[in-house]
Design a protein around this motif. Structure first.
Motif, PDB file in Angstrom:
ATOM      1  N   MET A   1       0.731  -1.202  -0.188  1.00  0.00           N
ATOM      2  CA  MET A   1       0.056   0.088   0.115  1.00  0.00           C
ATOM      3  C   MET A   1       0.801   1.160   0.017  1.00  0.00           C
ATOM      4  O   MET A   1       0.484   2.331  -0.637  1.00  0.00           O
ATOM      5  CB  MET A   1      -0.909   0.069   1.182  1.00  0.00           C
ATOM      6  N   ILE A   2       1.875   1.094   0.750  1.00  0.00           N
ATOM      7  CA  ILE A   2       2.937   2.350   0.904  1.00  0.00           C
ATOM      8  C   ILE A   2       3.450   2.582  -0.583  1.00  0.00           C
ATOM      9  O   ILE A   2       3.364   3.825  -1.086  1.00  0.00           O
ATOM     10  CB  ILE A   2       3.715   2.158   1.984  1.00  0.00           C
ATOM     11  N   LEU A   3       4.082   1.799  -1.253  1.00  0.00           N
ATOM     12  CA  LEU A   3       4.481   1.772  -2.662  1.00  0.00           C
ATOM     13  C   LEU A   3       3.450   2.228  -3.489  1.00  0.00           C
ATOM     14  O   LEU A   3       3.630   3.021  -4.402  1.00  0.00           O
ATOM     15  CB  LEU A   3       5.049   0.380  -3.073  1.00  0.00           C
ATOM     16  N   ALA A   4       2.090   1.467  -3.515  1.00  0.00           N
ATOM     17  CA  ALA A   4       0.990   1.866  -4.370  1.00  0.00           C
ATOM     18  C   ALA A   4       0.844   3.272  -4.423  1.00  0.00           C
ATOM     19  O   ALA A   4       0.347   3.794  -5.326  1.00  0.00           O
ATOM     20  CB  ALA A   4      -0.152   0.949  -4.318  1.00  0.00           C
ATOM     21  N   CYS A   5       0.718   3.783  -3.210  1.00  0.00           N
ATOM     22  CA  CYS A   5       0.323   5.019  -2.926  1.00  0.00           C
ATOM     23  C   CYS A   5       1.229   6.356  -3.449  1.00  0.00           C
ATOM     24  O   CYS A   5       1.126   7.011  -4.146  1.00  0.00           O
ATOM     25  CB  CYS A   5      -0.078   5.492  -1.574  1.00  0.00           C
ATOM     26  N   ALA A   6       2.550   5.883  -3.027  1.00  0.00           N
ATOM     27  CA  ALA A   6       3.522   6.812  -3.431  1.00  0.00           C
ATOM     28  C   ALA A   6       3.740   6.761  -4.996  1.00  0.00           C
ATOM     29  O   ALA A   6       3.924   7.939  -5.609  1.00  0.00           O
ATOM     30  CB  ALA A   6       5.002   6.056  -2.600  1.00  0.00           C
ATOM     31  N   ARG A   7       3.690   5.620  -5.622  1.00  0.00           N
ATOM     32  CA  ARG A   7       3.941   5.509  -6.901  1.00  0.00           C
ATOM     33  C   ARG A   7       2.417   5.662  -7.803  1.00  0.00           C
ATOM     34  O   ARG A   7       2.613   5.568  -9.137  1.00  0.00           O
ATOM     35  CB  ARG A   7       4.708   4.345  -7.489  1.00  0.00           C
TER      36      ARG A   7
ATOM     37  N   LYS B   1     -10.692  14.674  -0.685  1.00  0.00           N
ATOM     38  CA  LYS B   1     -11.548  15.283  -1.843  1.00  0.00           C
ATOM     39  C   LYS B   1     -11.049  16.775  -1.709  1.00  0.00           C
ATOM     40  O   LYS B   1     -10.797  17.385  -2.563  1.00  0.00           O
ATOM     41  CB  LYS B   1     -12.940  15.253  -1.357  1.00  0.00           C
ATOM     42  N   THR B   2     -10.440  17.310  -0.640  1.00  0.00           N
ATOM     43  CA  THR B   2     -10.237  18.651  -0.229  1.00  0.00           C
ATOM     44  C   THR B   2      -8.488  18.775  -0.168  1.00  0.00           C
ATOM     45  O   THR B   2      -8.128  19.676  -0.117  1.00  0.00           O
ATOM     46  CB  THR B   2     -10.667  19.119   0.966  1.00  0.00           C
ATOM     47  N   ALA B   3      -7.952  17.343  -0.568  1.00  0.00           N
ATOM     48  CA  ALA B   3      -6.411  17.499  -0.417  1.00  0.00           C
ATOM     49  C   ALA B   3      -5.940  17.953   0.907  1.00  0.00           C
ATOM     50  O   ALA B   3      -4.849  18.430   0.911  1.00  0.00           O
ATOM     51  CB  ALA B   3      -5.978  18.361  -1.621  1.00  0.00           C
ATOM     52  N   GLU B   4      -6.502  17.873   1.902  1.00  0.00           N
ATOM     53  CA  GLU B   4      -5.715  17.768   3.321  1.00  0.00           C
ATOM     54  C   GLU B   4      -4.606  16.620   3.531  1.00  0.00           C
ATOM     55  O   GLU B   4      -3.868  17.082   4.176  1.00  0.00           O
ATOM     56  CB  GLU B   4      -6.923  17.448   4.436  1.00  0.00           C
ATOM     57  N   ILE B   5      -4.687  15.613   3.034  1.00  0.00           N
ATOM     58  CA  ILE B   5      -3.740  14.565   2.872  1.00  0.00           C
ATOM     59  C   ILE B   5      -3.798  14.251   1.308  1.00  0.00           C
ATOM     60  O   ILE B   5      -4.795  14.408   0.573  1.00  0.00           O
ATOM     61  CB  ILE B   5      -3.821  13.428   3.807  1.00  0.00           C
ATOM     62  N   ALA B   6      -2.449  13.419   1.093  1.00  0.00           N
ATOM     63  CA  ALA B   6      -2.267  13.406  -0.367  1.00  0.00           C
ATOM     64  C   ALA B   6      -3.022  12.105  -0.847  1.00  0.00           C
ATOM     65  O   ALA B   6      -3.497  11.908  -2.003  1.00  0.00           O
ATOM     66  CB  ALA B   6      -0.697  13.256  -0.453  1.00  0.00           C
ATOM     67  N   GLY B   7      -3.355  11.125  -0.137  1.00  0.00           N
ATOM     68  CA  GLY B   7      -3.988   9.964  -0.319  1.00  0.00           C
ATOM     69  C   GLY B   7      -3.940   8.885   0.659  1.00  0.00           C
ATOM     70  O   GLY B   7      -3.738   9.141   1.730  1.00  0.00           O
ATOM     71  N   ALA B   8      -4.549   7.620   0.369  1.00  0.00           N
ATOM     72  CA  ALA B   8      -4.812   6.646   1.268  1.00  0.00           C
ATOM     73  C   ALA B   8      -4.735   5.358   0.581  1.00  0.00           C
ATOM     74  O   ALA B   8      -4.927   5.159  -0.568  1.00  0.00           O
ATOM     75  CB  ALA B   8      -6.031   6.860   2.117  1.00  0.00           C
ATOM     76  N   GLY B   9      -4.101   4.260   1.359  1.00  0.00           N
ATOM     77  CA  GLY B   9      -4.368   2.829   1.053  1.00  0.00           C
ATOM     78  C   GLY B   9      -5.091   2.312   2.187  1.00  0.00           C
ATOM     79  O   GLY B   9      -4.754   2.039   3.302  1.00  0.00           O
TER      80      GLY B   9
ATOM     81  N   ASP C   1      -9.212   9.077  -7.124  1.00  0.00           N
ATOM     82  CA  ASP C   1      -7.919   8.584  -7.671  1.00  0.00           C
ATOM     83  C   ASP C   1      -6.834   8.524  -6.900  1.00  0.00           C
ATOM     84  O   ASP C   1      -5.693   8.123  -7.203  1.00  0.00           O
ATOM     85  CB  ASP C   1      -7.517   9.431  -8.881  1.00  0.00           C
ATOM     86  N   ASN C   2      -7.032   9.185  -5.767  1.00  0.00           N
ATOM     87  CA  ASN C   2      -6.010   9.322  -4.424  1.00  0.00           C
ATOM     88  C   ASN C   2      -6.047   8.377  -3.643  1.00  0.00           C
ATOM     89  O   ASN C   2      -5.607   8.525  -2.345  1.00  0.00           O
ATOM     90  CB  ASN C   2      -5.760  10.682  -3.983  1.00  0.00           C
ATOM     91  N   VAL C   3      -6.918   6.993  -3.682  1.00  0.00           N
ATOM     92  CA  VAL C   3      -6.968   6.133  -2.600  1.00  0.00           C
ATOM     93  C   VAL C   3      -6.940   4.867  -3.377  1.00  0.00           C
ATOM     94  O   VAL C   3      -7.584   4.537  -4.641  1.00  0.00           O
ATOM     95  CB  VAL C   3      -8.387   6.343  -1.925  1.00  0.00           C
ATOM     96  N   ILE C   4      -6.409   3.761  -2.725  1.00  0.00           N
ATOM     97  CA  ILE C   4      -6.338   2.572  -3.288  1.00  0.00           C
ATOM     98  C   ILE C   4      -7.103   1.544  -2.290  1.00  0.00           C
ATOM     99  O   ILE C   4      -6.672   1.689  -1.153  1.00  0.00           O
ATOM    100  CB  ILE C   4      -5.101   2.010  -3.968  1.00  0.00           C
ATOM    101  N   MET C   5      -7.799   0.727  -2.744  1.00  0.00           N
ATOM    102  CA  MET C   5      -8.474  -0.029  -1.719  1.00  0.00           C
ATOM    103  C   MET C   5      -8.488  -1.880  -1.859  1.00  0.00           C
ATOM    104  O   MET C   5      -8.581  -1.993  -3.370  1.00  0.00           O
ATOM    105  CB  MET C   5     -10.147   0.173  -1.561  1.00  0.00           C
ATOM    106  N   THR C   6      -8.481  -2.399  -1.241  1.00  0.00           N
ATOM    107  CA  THR C   6      -8.472  -3.901  -1.301  1.00  0.00           C
ATOM    108  C   THR C   6      -9.488  -4.498  -0.324  1.00  0.00           C
ATOM    109  O   THR C   6      -9.730  -3.962   0.777  1.00  0.00           O
ATOM    110  CB  THR C   6      -7.320  -4.544  -1.034  1.00  0.00           C
ATOM    111  N   PRO C   7     -10.159  -5.826  -0.765  1.00  0.00           N
ATOM    112  CA  PRO C   7     -11.211  -6.206   0.216  1.00  0.00           C
ATOM    113  C   PRO C   7     -10.876  -7.051   1.362  1.00  0.00           C
ATOM    114  O   PRO C   7     -11.339  -7.981   1.424  1.00  0.00           O
ATOM    115  CB  PRO C   7     -12.320  -7.070  -0.962  1.00  0.00           C
TER     116      PRO C   7
END
Length: 321
Positions: A113-119, A254-262, A280-286
């Motif tokens: 998740m760290i790598l996916a968010c960073a890249r 949505k307001t760019a308070e943080i860059a993203g999330a995994g 587009d700034n969040v990646i999710m897995t189930p």
């Protein structure tokens, strides 16, 4: 001597149950798409069993009151928030979990998740699927390097420690907050620095959460905390959905308070928030932290060992109550 009767729920790997079958009389329960689909079946059938292996089904007072002979419950994972542990204890029922088998696969997922968010893998993948081959010479289309960035770990147990090792190998600076400061030898092993909660929140470039779900940890990441994070920071949650106020997180993303999330866990699983899914700034897995072939094999064996140890040796392994 009669063998203890054990009910196994959730479609566990039968080939990994050989030891349990040698020591106990094993019944495989129904396998619904969702564990709680079989709740009423368990209510109706639990009375005849001495032991239970229960992955994620809600084990509440109704089931425990019907469990006339039940002596031990083993989870199929490290979390046990789906079980009313206090009521089980009142009824003399032991609850145990499986912390060893989930450590590495969950830590690996946190790293992924760290790598996916960073890249920005989700952003790139989504763009390609929509037919846009992005110009990555443009600044706004570029990702982030992680070497030299600060990895903040909230919860320095087995999983948090292994994530810290991964981060150290990638050249990250490691800080952490825990209920208690861990032993010096653990800190030295991963070159981790203990900080207070506010410092962790404010200084982390990647904040990864490894806490259990309790009344005290519910929404430990809320709107106030998100406001304190760097606008360039990423939040990683592979623990439990209840730790993060999901509505506040959506707003922060949505307001760019943080860059993203995994996120491997959501607050209202299996419901997927439409606003969250559209970003587009969040990646999710189930909830796939332990979802590898080897991990599930090991989990089945560890859950079996909890039951066997209780009935053969008189003491459960990994007892949580």
């Amino acid at each position: 001597m009669n063998k203890a009767k054990v009910l196994v729920l959730g479609g566990l790997r039968e080939e990994a149950l050989d030891d349990l079958k040698q020591n106990c009389e094993v019944t495989m329960g129904p396998v619904g798409h969702r564990m709680d689909d079989d709740y009423e079946w368990v209510v109706d059938h639990i009375a005849g069993y001495d032991g239970l292996i229960a992955p994620k089904m809600t084990i509440d007072k109704k089931i425990l009151d019907n469990a006339k002979n039940l002596k031990i419950i083993s989870t199929y994972g490290v979390g046990f928030d789906h079980i009313d542990v206090d009521y089980a204890k009142q009824k003399g029922i032991v609850v145990s979990n499986c912390p060893k088998s989930v450590t590495r696969p969950t830590a690996e997922l946190a790293l992924a998740m760290i790598l996916a968010c960073a890249r920005r893998l989700h952003f790139y993948d989504h763009s390609l699927r929509e037919g846009a081959f992005l110009d990555v010479n443009e600044y706004d289309n570029q990702g982030f390097s992680i070497e030299g960035k600060t990895l903040g770990i909230l919860g320095m147990g087995r999983i948090g420690q292994l994530v810290a090792q991964f981060g150290q190998m990638l050249g990250m600076n490691i800080i952490y907050h825990n209920r208690h400061q861990v032993a010096t030898e653990i800190e030295d092993k991963v070159n981790a620095k203990y900080v207070d909660f506010d410092t962790l929140i404010k200084e982390s470039d990647f904040l990864t959460i490894h806490l259990p779900a309790t009344d005290e940890t519910e929404h430990i990441i809320d709107s106030d905390v998100l406001k304190k994070m760097k606008s360039t920071a990423f939040l990683i949650n592979v623990a439990r959905g209840s730790l993060v106020d999901q509505m506040a997180l959506v707003k922060a993303l949505k307001t760019a308070e943080i860059a993203g999330a995994g996120l491997d866990v959501l607050e209202n699983e299996p419901h997927i928030d439409e606003e969250l899914a559209a970003l587009d700034n969040v990646i999710m897995t189930p909830h796939v932290g332990s979802a590898t072939h080897v991990a599930r094999q090991n989990l089945t064996k560890e859950a079996s060992e909890n039951i066997i140890s209780f009935f053969v040796n008189g003491k459960a392994l990994n007892q949580v109550d």
